[in-house]
Design an enzyme around this catalytic site. Structure first.
Site, PDB file in Angstrom:
ATOM      1  N   TYR A   1      -1.141  -0.515  10.029  1.00 59.68           N
ATOM      2  CA  TYR A   1      -1.319  -1.146   8.714  1.00 59.68           C
ATOM      3  C   TYR A   1      -0.060  -0.981   7.875  1.00 59.68           C
ATOM      4  O   TYR A   1       0.401  -1.936   7.217  1.00 59.68           O
ATOM      5  CB  TYR A   1      -2.519  -0.512   8.011  1.00 59.68           C
TER       6      TYR A   1
ATOM      7  N   HIS B   1     -12.842   3.388   2.418  1.00 58.83           N
ATOM      8  CA  HIS B   1     -11.929   4.440   1.992  1.00 58.83           C
ATOM      9  C   HIS B   1     -12.717   5.650   1.489  1.00 58.83           C
ATOM     10  O   HIS B   1     -13.927   5.583   1.286  1.00 58.83           O
ATOM     11  CB  HIS B   1     -10.999   3.909   0.894  1.00 58.83           C
TER      12      HIS B   1
ATOM     13  N   LYS C   1       2.471  -3.874   6.250  1.00 55.40           N
ATOM     14  CA  LYS C   1       2.792  -3.961   4.829  1.00 55.40           C
ATOM     15  C   LYS C   1       4.297  -3.844   4.577  1.00 55.40           C
ATOM     16  O   LYS C   1       4.843  -4.512   3.694  1.00 55.40           O
ATOM     17  CB  LYS C   1       2.028  -2.875   4.058  1.00 55.40           C
TER      18      LYS C   1
ATOM     19  N   SER D   1       0.851  -1.184   0.000  1.00 61.37           N
ATOM     20  CA  SER D   1       0.000   0.000   0.000  1.00 61.37           C
ATOM     21  C   SER D   1       0.886   1.232   0.000  1.00 61.37           C
ATOM     22  O   SER D   1       1.989   1.214   0.567  1.00 61.37           O
ATOM     23  CB  SER D   1      -0.896   0.013   1.240  1.00 61.37           C
ATOM     24  N   SER D   2       0.400   2.302  -0.610  1.00 60.93           N
ATOM     25  CA  SER D   2       1.204   3.520  -0.667  1.00 60.93           C
ATOM     26  C   SER D   2       1.386   4.167   0.699  1.00 60.93           C
ATOM     27  O   SER D   2       2.225   5.065   0.857  1.00 60.93           O
ATOM     28  CB  SER D   2       0.570   4.533  -1.635  1.00 60.93           C
ATOM     29  N   CYS D   3       0.629   3.726   1.712  1.00 61.85           N
ATOM     30  CA  CYS D   3       0.801   4.297   3.055  1.00 61.85           C
ATOM     31  C   CYS D   3       2.104   3.848   3.707  1.00 61.85           C
ATOM     32  O   CYS D   3       2.431   4.299   4.802  1.00 61.85           O
ATOM     33  CB  CYS D   3      -0.387   3.948   3.942  1.00 61.85           C
TER      34      CYS D   3
END
Length: 309
Positions: free
Chosen positions: A137, A180, A141, A108-110
């Site tokens: 989260y 989201h 990841k 994920s880009s987070c």
């Protein structure tokens, strides 16, 4: 991947997994293995071990995860960390134990630092502090990325990691609190339209900028990378284009036919100010997205109406 290969899609009922399933089916793959979370709890080490020993998949798309929006991430912090670590640990380790030829891990880009320079390059991983609201989260990841790297380094496993931007599309989660931002807004504006509500409150200031990719484009990119990419270095998947939440709200209001006022609830968290991926590596490899945001929003809204109306 050969068309007769046995391919396991972990998380096939989710938005991403179902998009990958559609892509593989369209490409002529017939030996696709799927198990619902009720049939196979990927958090359970013994069940995952038994499944891999029995099925012996050739390829694995690891799309299974506990996911949610900013409210869910910030509220269920322990669940997001524990469950995602458990899923990743079990699937990646059993893929190694059972000689899976190749695995694709979806991050994920987070994972990138909150205040990293924009656009976000793959090299920015672990160079700064994370956004606090979804830190558990993100840490899970990041652990998955490093696990894929470690199994490649120690055991020679052909495992790759991809970092998708914010996703939306068919089979999305439209829960009013746990989804989201984009699907949450589709639901809010739709309900306001049919109920003739004069105002819609959008969480936050509307100023943060986000990039959005239709899930079927992500599936196409994942298929492309499984066929053509074999490096330990992670790859961003996105459009390279972003939009403010305020402008996104206006687009969704137009798609849903909402004519009222949009107000912004600044008591709610904004999250990361901007999150745009640098997708130059993926473009250089030969892949670009096909579905525009306007087209994708119309498709997503039709899908929402087919399921909830």
């Amino acid at each position: 991947m050969e068309k007769n290969s046995k391919v396991y899609i972990a998380g096939h009922n989710g938005m991403v997994g179902s998009a990958i399933h559609r892509k593989l089916t369209a490409e002529g793959f017939e030996n696709i293995i799927v198990k619902s979370s009720k049939e196979l709890d990927l958090r359970n080490q013994q069940l995952v071990e038994d499944f891999f020993r029995t099925e012996k998949p050739d390829y694995v798309f690891l799309a299974a995860a506990k996911v949610g929006g900013i409210y869910a991430n910030n509220t269920y912090r322990a669940d997001f960390l524990y469950e995602n670590l458990a899923i990743q640990n079990n699937v990646i380790h059993q893929s190694y134990k059972n000689d899976v030829k190749k695995l694709l891990f979806l991050g994920s880009s987070c994972i990138y630092p909150k205040m990293a320079p924009q656009p976000l390059k793959e090299s920015y991983l672990l160079t700064g502090l994370l956004e606090p609201s979804n830190e558990p989260y993100a840490i899970a990841k990041i652990a998955g990325i490093k696990m894929a790297e470690a199994y490649r380094a120690q055991y020679g496993c052909n495992y790759i990691s991809v970092m998708p931007t914010n996703l939306y599309g068919y089979n999305d989660n439209y829960h009013p609190e746990n989804s989201h931002v984009l699907p949450a807004l589709i639901r809010k504006f739709h309900e306001a339209t049919i109920n003739n509500t004069p105002k819609v409150a959008v969480w936050g200031s509307g100023k943060p900028m986000r990039e959005f990719l239709f899930a079927d484009d992500l599936a196409d990119a994942c298929y492309f990378l499984m066929q053509n990419y074999h490096s330990s270095d992670l790859v961003n998947i996105g459009t390279g284009l972003d939009i403010t939440i305020a402008d996104l709200a206006q687009k969704i209001a137009h798609v849903t036919g909402f004519k009222g006022e949009i107000e912004f609830d600044t008591t709610q968290l904004d999250g990361t100010p901007r999150k745009l991926l640098d997708v130059s590596k993926l473009h250089d490899l030969g892949w670009k997205h096909k579905i525009s945001l306007n087209e994708g929003l119309a498709l997503a809204y039709e899908d929402f109406k087919s399921k909830y109306c």
